[in-house]
Design a protein around this motif. Structure first.
Motif, PDB file in Angstrom:
ATOM      1  N   GLU A  79      44.749  87.928  31.252  1.00 28.74           N
ATOM      2  CA  GLU A  79      45.179  86.701  31.902  1.00 28.74           C
ATOM      3  C   GLU A  79      44.870  85.510  30.994  1.00 28.74           C
ATOM      4  O   GLU A  79      43.788  85.427  30.401  1.00 28.74           O
ATOM      5  CB  GLU A  79      44.449  86.511  33.237  1.00 28.74           C
ATOM      6  CG  GLU A  79      44.881  87.490  34.306  1.00 28.74           C
ATOM      7  CD  GLU A  79      46.324  87.285  34.721  1.00 28.74           C
ATOM      8  OE1 GLU A  79      46.751  86.109  34.754  1.00 28.74           O
ATOM      9  OE2 GLU A  79      47.013  88.274  34.986  1.00 28.74           O
ATOM     10  N   PRO A  83      57.423  87.856  30.918  1.00 29.46           N
ATOM     11  CA  PRO A  83      58.344  88.996  30.829  1.00 29.46           C
ATOM     12  C   PRO A  83      59.718  88.603  30.290  1.00 29.46           C
ATOM     13  O   PRO A  83      60.331  89.350  29.530  1.00 29.46           O
ATOM     14  CB  PRO A  83      58.418  89.508  32.268  1.00 29.46           C
ATOM     15  CG  PRO A  83      57.097  89.134  32.856  1.00 29.46           C
ATOM     16  CD  PRO A  83      56.757  87.811  32.244  1.00 29.46           C
ATOM     17  N   GLU A 126      52.805  95.439  26.314  1.00 30.90           N
ATOM     18  CA  GLU A 126      52.036  95.923  27.455  1.00 30.90           C
ATOM     19  C   GLU A 126      51.394  94.715  28.119  1.00 30.90           C
ATOM     20  O   GLU A 126      51.321  93.637  27.519  1.00 30.90           O
ATOM     21  CB  GLU A 126      50.969  96.925  27.029  1.00 30.90           C
ATOM     22  CG  GLU A 126      49.862  96.334  26.185  1.00 30.90           C
ATOM     23  CD  GLU A 126      48.800  97.355  25.782  1.00 30.90           C
ATOM     24  OE1 GLU A 126      49.023  98.554  26.013  1.00 30.90           O
ATOM     25  OE2 GLU A 126      47.754  96.943  25.263  1.00 30.90           O
ATOM     26  N   PRO A 127      50.929  94.870  29.347  1.00 31.45           N
ATOM     27  CA  PRO A 127      50.278  93.732  30.011  1.00 31.45           C
ATOM     28  C   PRO A 127      49.071  93.259  29.210  1.00 31.45           C
ATOM     29  O   PRO A 127      48.270  94.063  28.723  1.00 31.45           O
ATOM     30  CB  PRO A 127      49.853  94.306  31.373  1.00 31.45           C
ATOM     31  CG  PRO A 127      50.793  95.446  31.611  1.00 31.45           C
ATOM     32  CD  PRO A 127      51.060  96.025  30.255  1.00 31.45           C
TER      33      PRO A 127
END
Length: 282
Positions: free
Chosen positions: A274, A218, A270-271
């Motif tokens: 993983e 982030p 956006e996310p």
């Protein structure tokens, strides 16, 4: 005779492109039924205007064959009033032109890209006032009308000395859904047109490039967001100054068949997935 099936890669791309549009429609109450009928109209419009055989307008039957829309619907939709074009509304076009002047022409800017705060009235600021700025673009509209609208949209603000400050370095309303929707229509339409041109023709491609990463923190995303806001805007201001200079010369030469352009830059995050573990099995 059956038409060949469209490429699977195209169908996958269309599903992905449609997702944010469907998200917007659902949030704003546009149902599938309404959108489906609107989409029929677009299919008929494009088939009628861009899939002609020579100079002859296609028949309802031909449009039905090309689009899969029932012939009765084709007739109904062709008789309906045409939609307005994709150009920005006049008020927004005027505003964008005024911002361009403010940012690129003395005495309204310190230097290109650095707009000055302008005294609101010509009686105070003379040729370097907001009144004079509006007069550069139109003699038929009062500066106060423009200012009130800009204050409503968050494009400008007034200080205690009755000077007008430009709140943004491009004419993008901060408030007002209808105004934002107009820019959404203009920008997404032109970006899509460039991409479709590049995908479907062998002509000289339009510039369309991007960079993308999917494992940033982030904090790194915020660093990039700030860099795009600063350096990207500077690039757009440079293009704006060049376009304004070229347009002035073209107008003086009274060129035939003038063209419009759009130059855009965007940032999105956006996310992501993983990240895979490093150094062996999890």
């Amino acid at each position: 005779m059956h038409s060949p099936a469209p490429p699977a890669s195209l169908l996958h791309a269309l599903r992905r492109v449609m997702r944010p549009l469907v998200r917007l429609m659902l949030r704003k109450g546009v149902t599938y039924t309404y959108f489906s009928d609107m989409l029929k109209g677009i299919f008929v419009e494009i088939a009628a205007t861009e899939f002609r055989l020579g100079d002859k307008a296609p028949s309802d039957s031909r449009i039905s064959l090309i689009t899969g829309v029932h012939r009765k619907d084709v007739r109904r939709l062709r008789e309906a009033a045409p939609e307005s074009d994709v150009h920005l509304p006049e008020a927004l076009s005027l505003g964008a032109h005024l911002v361009s002047i403010w940012m690129s022409r003395p005495p309204f800017c310190e230097h290109p890209g650095r707009p000055l705060p302008l005294p609101r009235l010509a009686s105070t600021g003379g040729e370097c006032s907001f009144d004079a700025l509006v007069a550069q673009a139109s003699k038929d509209i009062r500066a106060r009308v423009v200012l009130d609208e800009w204050l409503r949209l968050g494009i400008a603000c007034l200080d205690e000395q009755d000077r007008v400050h430009l709140q943004t370095t491009a004419f993008v309303p901060q408030k007002g859904f209808d105004e934002k929707a107009a820019y959404f229509s203009h920008n997404v339409h032109d970006h899509a047109c460039a991409a479709v041109h590049n995908l479907t023709t062998d002509a000289r491609p339009f510039f369309e490039r991007s960079v993308h990463y999917d494992t940033l923190s982030p904090a790194s995303v915020e660093t990039l967001r700030d860099a795009v806001a600063a350096e990207g805007m500077q690039a757009l201001m440079n293009f704006n100054a060049l376009a304004a200079k070229l347009e002035a010369g073209d107008r003086a030469a009274a060129v035939e068949s003038p063209q419009r352009i759009t130059i855009g830059l965007y940032f999105y995050t956006e996310p992501g997935a993983e990240p895979a573990p490093v150094g062996g099995e999890p």
